[in-house]
Design an enzyme around this catalytic site. Structure first.
Site, PDB file in Angstrom:
ATOM      1  N   LYS A   1      59.128  73.301  25.999  1.00 36.12           N
ATOM      2  CA  LYS A   1      60.313  74.015  26.284  1.00 36.12           C
ATOM      3  C   LYS A   1      61.500  73.423  25.670  1.00 36.12           C
ATOM      4  O   LYS A   1      61.807  72.338  25.831  1.00 36.12           O
ATOM      5  CB  LYS A   1      60.649  74.059  27.861  1.00 36.12           C
ATOM      6  CG  LYS A   1      61.670  74.844  28.374  1.00 36.12           C
ATOM      7  CD  LYS A   1      61.721  74.952  29.820  1.00 36.12           C
ATOM      8  CE  LYS A   1      62.347  73.805  30.383  1.00 36.12           C
ATOM      9  NZ  LYS A   1      63.152  73.959  31.982  1.00 36.12           N
TER      10      LYS A   1
ATOM     11  N   ARG B   1      59.430  77.645  38.445  1.00 39.86           N
ATOM     12  CA  ARG B   1      58.538  76.231  38.322  1.00 39.86           C
ATOM     13  C   ARG B   1      59.279  75.175  39.332  1.00 39.86           C
ATOM     14  O   ARG B   1      58.497  74.355  39.921  1.00 39.86           O
ATOM     15  CB  ARG B   1      58.104  75.989  37.025  1.00 39.86           C
ATOM     16  CG  ARG B   1      59.315  75.519  36.239  1.00 39.86           C
ATOM     17  CD  ARG B   1      59.579  74.123  36.319  1.00 39.86           C
ATOM     18  NE  ARG B   1      60.092  73.539  35.085  1.00 39.86           N
ATOM     19  CZ  ARG B   1      60.911  72.316  34.876  1.00 39.86           C
ATOM     20  NH1 ARG B   1      61.724  71.833  36.214  1.00 39.86           N
ATOM     21  NH2 ARG B   1      61.552  71.957  33.759  1.00 39.86           N
TER      22      ARG B   1
ATOM     23  N   HIS C   1      72.837  78.826  41.314  1.00 42.36           N
ATOM     24  CA  HIS C   1      71.677  79.892  40.881  1.00 42.36           C
ATOM     25  C   HIS C   1      70.378  79.599  41.513  1.00 42.36           C
ATOM     26  O   HIS C   1      69.558  80.313  41.940  1.00 42.36           O
ATOM     27  CB  HIS C   1      71.870  79.994  39.368  1.00 42.36           C
ATOM     28  CG  HIS C   1      70.469  80.793  38.974  1.00 42.36           C
ATOM     29  ND1 HIS C   1      70.565  82.016  38.951  1.00 42.36           N
ATOM     30  CD2 HIS C   1      69.562  80.568  38.122  1.00 42.36           C
ATOM     31  CE1 HIS C   1      69.651  82.789  38.531  1.00 42.36           C
ATOM     32  NE2 HIS C   1      68.737  81.575  38.079  1.00 42.36           N
ATOM     33  N   GLN C   2      69.838  78.151  41.420  1.00 42.42           N
ATOM     34  CA  GLN C   2      68.547  78.051  41.814  1.00 42.42           C
ATOM     35  C   GLN C   2      68.289  77.841  43.156  1.00 42.42           C
ATOM     36  O   GLN C   2      67.070  77.777  43.780  1.00 42.42           O
ATOM     37  CB  GLN C   2      67.968  76.799  41.157  1.00 42.42           C
ATOM     38  CG  GLN C   2      67.760  76.670  39.622  1.00 42.42           C
ATOM     39  CD  GLN C   2      66.857  75.744  38.944  1.00 42.42           C
ATOM     40  OE1 GLN C   2      66.204  75.343  39.680  1.00 42.42           O
ATOM     41  NE2 GLN C   2      67.264  75.471  37.835  1.00 42.42           N
TER      42      GLN C   2
ATOM     43  N   ASN D   1      77.809  72.965  50.392  1.00 43.01           N
ATOM     44  CA  ASN D   1      78.012  73.072  48.996  1.00 43.01           C
ATOM     45  C   ASN D   1      79.360  72.549  48.626  1.00 43.01           C
ATOM     46  O   ASN D   1      80.460  72.706  49.469  1.00 43.01           O
ATOM     47  CB  ASN D   1      77.906  74.500  48.428  1.00 43.01           C
ATOM     48  CG  ASN D   1      77.888  74.366  46.861  1.00 43.01           C
ATOM     49  OD1 ASN D   1      76.909  73.865  46.099  1.00 43.01           O
ATOM     50  ND2 ASN D   1      78.900  75.139  46.356  1.00 43.01           N
TER      51      ASN D   1
ATOM     52  N   MET E   1      66.000  67.887  43.700  1.00 43.30           N
ATOM     53  CA  MET E   1      65.663  68.545  42.821  1.00 43.30           C
ATOM     54  C   MET E   1      66.537  68.825  41.632  1.00 43.30           C
ATOM     55  O   MET E   1      66.200  69.427  40.670  1.00 43.30           O
ATOM     56  CB  MET E   1      65.152  69.988  43.081  1.00 43.30           C
ATOM     57  CG  MET E   1      64.150  70.283  44.074  1.00 43.30           C
ATOM     58  SD  MET E   1      62.484  69.366  44.033  1.00 43.30           S
ATOM     59  CE  MET E   1      62.029  70.399  42.598  1.00 43.30           C
TER      60      MET E   1
ATOM     61  N   THR F   1      68.303  65.982  39.823  1.00 40.10           N
ATOM     62  CA  THR F   1      68.766  64.890  38.979  1.00 40.10           C
ATOM     63  C   THR F   1      67.421  65.062  38.113  1.00 40.10           C
ATOM     64  O   THR F   1      66.236  64.795  38.189  1.00 40.10           O
ATOM     65  CB  THR F   1      68.546  63.806  39.583  1.00 40.10           C
ATOM     66  OG1 THR F   1      69.720  63.574  40.773  1.00 40.10           O
ATOM     67  CG2 THR F   1      68.737  62.662  38.841  1.00 40.10           C
TER      68      THR F   1
ATOM     69  N   LYS G   1      72.992  61.591  36.551  1.00 38.48           N
ATOM     70  CA  LYS G   1      72.956  62.526  37.542  1.00 38.48           C
ATOM     71  C   LYS G   1      72.700  61.688  38.713  1.00 38.48           C
ATOM     72  O   LYS G   1      71.797  60.951  38.748  1.00 38.48           O
ATOM     73  CB  LYS G   1      72.204  63.683  37.544  1.00 38.48           C
ATOM     74  CG  LYS G   1      72.699  64.945  36.509  1.00 38.48           C
ATOM     75  CD  LYS G   1      71.716  66.088  36.324  1.00 38.48           C
ATOM     76  CE  LYS G   1      72.328  67.048  35.901  1.00 38.48           C
ATOM     77  NZ  LYS G   1      71.435  68.457  35.780  1.00 38.48           N
TER      78      LYS G   1
ATOM     79  N   GLY H   1      61.848  65.347  42.239  1.00 38.22           N
ATOM     80  CA  GLY H   1      61.574  66.436  41.453  1.00 38.22           C
ATOM     81  C   GLY H   1      62.276  66.597  40.134  1.00 38.22           C
ATOM     82  O   GLY H   1      63.580  67.144  39.942  1.00 38.22           O
TER      83      GLY H   1
END
Length: 319
Positions: free
Chosen positions: A66, A109, A136-137, A158, A217, A219, A224, A290
């Site tokens: 990818k 995914r 977005h995710q 947030n 999910m 980093t 980060k 993750g």
């Protein structure tokens, strides 16, 4: 070679398809039938990131890469900030077999991996879902989490609170009450999903109650960080791949601080394959780091190609 454009993905791969594909991949990794190649990650300046994730799944007959990254200026241009494409090759000959739009697949995914961790590690009586992040995710994460547990409420935080109402709309679609809260109230959550691109920890150990499961999910790059390293020291830590977890994942900070070691981290695939124990007590904090592995991308891209061929939608080109 077959081309499966981005615009077709939504009709070809469901959240359930992604869950099954990623779960099978995690199990293959644990059985040493599949492995990822080293990640290439480059900073392009102005917050832009570009890189490559790749691997070989002998069990699934998948070889590929990818290519993509994060481009924070895209939102202002009407495009997703995350841009990627997946390229598949015949593992026997190296011949290119497919090019697949990877934007939606990445979200699917990533959410599938989080949901697998919740399904395998969260308490069965989990009622309150905490969301840290509303980009977005986040919507994909919320929907995926709701498929594996019967939550009764969603609480969310947030950095930019004006983004929270959109996430609230997703919760409403699922029939779940939604409340925007300060981080201190994450202590009320039974499951917490963090999905931010933060360079500094926002969720602290004091914000997490005993018995909580966390799916961290966001980093996936050096530097980060979403949670305080002390939280990993309190938790039983799981990941998609240990090598990535300690170098580019959330665990990088706890390892650097000497709070945990690579040997303390369990691959989630080992739990899926029945090779390792998951949650050990109701009071235990479990944390899934993750990082996002290339094999996840190959698995969902392969599902997209198979479905496109079945429906006669794949575009064949000579290479």
């Amino acid at each position: 070679m077959l081309i499966v454009p981005e615009k077709l993905i939504a009709d070809l791969v469901s959240a359930e398809d992604a869950f099954a594909a990623v779960e099978a991949t995690f199990a293959a990794m644990a059985r040493e039938e599949a492995y990822n190649f080293p990640v290439v990650r480059e900073a392009l300046g102005e917050g832009r990131q570009y890189g490559f994730k790749s691997g070989l799944d002998r069990a699934g007959g998948m070889l590929g890469v990818k290519a993509g990254g994060y481009f924070p200026g895209n939102a202002g241009k009407g495009m997703p900030n995350h841009q990627s494409s997946v390229y598949l090759f015949d593992p026997e000959t190296g011949r290119p077999t497919a090019m697949v739009g990877g934007n939606l697949l990445t979200a699917l995914r990533t959410a599938a991996a989080s949901a697998i961790s919740i399904d395998r590690l969260a308490r069965r009586d989990a009622k309150v879902l905490g969301m840290v992040g509303a980009g977005h995710q986040a919507a994909f994460q919320l929907r995926a989490a709701a498929r594996v547990r019967r939550f009764e409420k969603v609480i969310a935080w947030n950095l930019h609170p004006e983004m929270l109402p959109k996430l609230g709309e997703v919760a409403a679609e699922l029939g779940l009450p939604f409340e925007a809260v300060p981080l201190e109230r994450m202590v009320e959550a039974d499951v917490i999903v963090t999905i931010t691109s933060s360079p500094a920890a926002s969720l602290m150990a004091a914000h997490v109650a005993p018995g909580t499961h966390l799916a961290c999910m966001g980093t996936d790059t050096r530097g980060k960080q979403e949670v305080e390293p002390a939280l990993l020291a309190r938790a039983r830590v799981f990941t998609d791949e240990v090598a990535q977890s300690v170098t580019i994942g959330e665990a990088q900070h706890a390892v650097a601080a000497g709070l945990i070691a690579a040997a303390d981290i369990t691959p989630i695939g080992a739990v899926v394959a029945g090779l390792a124990e998951g949650r050990q007590s109701e009071a235990q904090i479990t944390l899934f780091d993750g990082t996002g592995v290339g094999l996840q991308d190959l698995a969902v891209a392969g599902a997209a190609v198979r479905r496109a061929e079945e429906f006669g939608l794949a575009i064949a080109v000579e290479v």
